[in-house]
Design a protein around this motif. Sequence first.
Motif, PDB file in Angstrom:
ATOM      1  N   PHE A  16       0.837  -1.200   0.000  1.00  0.00           N
ATOM      2  CA  PHE A  16       0.000   0.000   0.000  1.00  0.00           C
ATOM      3  C   PHE A  16       0.872   1.250   0.000  1.00  0.00           C
ATOM      4  O   PHE A  16       0.615   2.207  -0.743  1.00  0.00           O
ATOM      5  CB  PHE A  16      -0.934  -0.034   1.220  1.00  0.00           C
ATOM      6  N   CYS A  17       1.922   1.250   0.800  1.00  0.00           N
ATOM      7  CA  CYS A  17       2.852   2.396   0.847  1.00  0.00           C
ATOM      8  C   CYS A  17       3.477   2.648  -0.513  1.00  0.00           C
ATOM      9  O   CYS A  17       3.627   3.806  -0.930  1.00  0.00           O
ATOM     10  CB  CYS A  17       3.954   2.153   1.878  1.00  0.00           C
ATOM     11  N   GLN A  18       3.851   1.578  -1.220  1.00  0.00           N
ATOM     12  CA  GLN A  18       4.442   1.733  -2.552  1.00  0.00           C
ATOM     13  C   GLN A  18       3.458   2.415  -3.506  1.00  0.00           C
ATOM     14  O   GLN A  18       3.854   3.259  -4.307  1.00  0.00           O
ATOM     15  CB  GLN A  18       4.877   0.376  -3.113  1.00  0.00           C
ATOM     16  N   LEU A  19       2.191   2.051  -3.413  1.00  0.00           N
ATOM     17  CA  LEU A  19       1.170   2.687  -4.258  1.00  0.00           C
ATOM     18  C   LEU A  19       1.087   4.183  -3.990  1.00  0.00           C
ATOM     19  O   LEU A  19       0.993   4.988  -4.914  1.00  0.00           O
ATOM     20  CB  LEU A  19      -0.213   2.077  -3.988  1.00  0.00           C
ATOM     21  N   LEU A  20       1.103   4.548  -2.721  1.00  0.00           N
ATOM     22  CA  LEU A  20       0.962   5.950  -2.352  1.00  0.00           C
ATOM     23  C   LEU A  20       2.145   6.789  -2.826  1.00  0.00           C
ATOM     24  O   LEU A  20       2.013   8.006  -2.992  1.00  0.00           O
ATOM     25  CB  LEU A  20       0.792   6.095  -0.840  1.00  0.00           C
ATOM     26  N   LEU A  21       3.287   6.165  -3.055  1.00  0.00           N
ATOM     27  CA  LEU A  21       4.478   6.884  -3.500  1.00  0.00           C
ATOM     28  C   LEU A  21       4.541   7.060  -5.021  1.00  0.00           C
ATOM     29  O   LEU A  21       5.392   7.797  -5.515  1.00  0.00           O
ATOM     30  CB  LEU A  21       5.738   6.149  -3.025  1.00  0.00           C
ATOM     31  N   GLU A  22       3.664   6.411  -5.742  1.00  0.00           N
ATOM     32  CA  GLU A  22       3.705   6.458  -7.206  1.00  0.00           C
ATOM     33  C   GLU A  22       3.251   7.820  -7.737  1.00  0.00           C
ATOM     34  O   GLU A  22       2.123   8.233  -7.484  1.00  0.00           O
ATOM     35  CB  GLU A  22       2.813   5.363  -7.804  1.00  0.00           C
ATOM     36  N   PRO A  23       4.108   8.517  -8.485  1.00  0.00           N
ATOM     37  CA  PRO A  23       3.750   9.831  -9.015  1.00  0.00           C
ATOM     38  C   PRO A  23       2.498   9.825  -9.899  1.00  0.00           C
ATOM     39  O   PRO A  23       1.713  10.771  -9.867  1.00  0.00           O
ATOM     40  CB  PRO A  23       4.978  10.238  -9.840  1.00  0.00           C
ATOM     41  N   GLN A  24       2.286   8.753 -10.669  1.00  0.00           N
ATOM     42  CA  GLN A  24       1.115   8.696 -11.555  1.00  0.00           C
ATOM     43  C   GLN A  24      -0.196   8.567 -10.786  1.00  0.00           C
ATOM     44  O   GLN A  24      -1.260   8.794 -11.350  1.00  0.00           O
ATOM     45  CB  GLN A  24       1.250   7.538 -12.546  1.00  0.00           C
ATOM     46  N   LEU A  25      -0.112   8.184  -9.518  1.00  0.00           N
ATOM     47  CA  LEU A  25      -1.326   8.049  -8.694  1.00  0.00           C
ATOM     48  C   LEU A  25      -1.458   9.181  -7.680  1.00  0.00           C
ATOM     49  O   LEU A  25      -2.374   9.180  -6.871  1.00  0.00           O
ATOM     50  CB  LEU A  25      -1.310   6.697  -7.971  1.00  0.00           C
ATOM     51  N   SER A  26      -0.550  10.130  -7.754  1.00  0.00           N
ATOM     52  CA  SER A  26      -0.532  11.242  -6.802  1.00  0.00           C
ATOM     53  C   SER A  26      -1.862  11.992  -6.794  1.00  0.00           C
ATOM     54  O   SER A  26      -2.378  12.383  -7.845  1.00  0.00           O
ATOM     55  CB  SER A  26       0.600  12.201  -7.163  1.00  0.00           C
TER      56      SER A  26
END
Length: 182
Positions: free
Chosen positions: A106-116
């Motif tokens: 979940f943390c990795q997802l939150l760090l993704e620029p395309q999902l910001s």
Amino acid sequence: MGLFSFLSRLKAQKAKLRVLVLGLDNAGKSTILASLADEEISTVTPTAGLNIKTVQHQKYELTMWDIGGQKSIRKYWKKYYKDTDAVIYVVDSSDVARIGETYAEFCQLLLEPQLSGHPVLVFANKQDLSSALTQAKVAEELHLPSISDRPWQIQACCAKTGEGLKEGMEWMLEAVSVISSK
């Protein structure tokens, strides 16, 4: 753009949204999708790659991308981030042994620029099981209260019965509408 013009535009055309449905294997992603699509859930099998469904919900046409959650597949999740409007992250609330792994992904997802800035709906699934962590405990384990860069919501649910799915989807659509109107 004002709210009235935004709503008029939505009425004129069916709003199409792209939603990623992610989470570890066996969290219930495919069952949630089948339930939302009013399909028979007894024949759902684990997703070994990708499962795409178009679901009509209110005035929205949602293209939902259920990507397998096996460890070997997770590295490919990022190939699907482009043009995403919202993320649904499904947690198996009864899988206490893997809650740390769930949090790490979940943390990795939150760090993704395309999902910001994209809305994130967390479904705390399998609430029908006696071993399930409560919605509040799942929120605590995922450190949800510390998220301040995007709208988020946690919703207790049971994919098999459909309980909680409608409420979660309504929150997600409202969150996307608010972001789109800015």
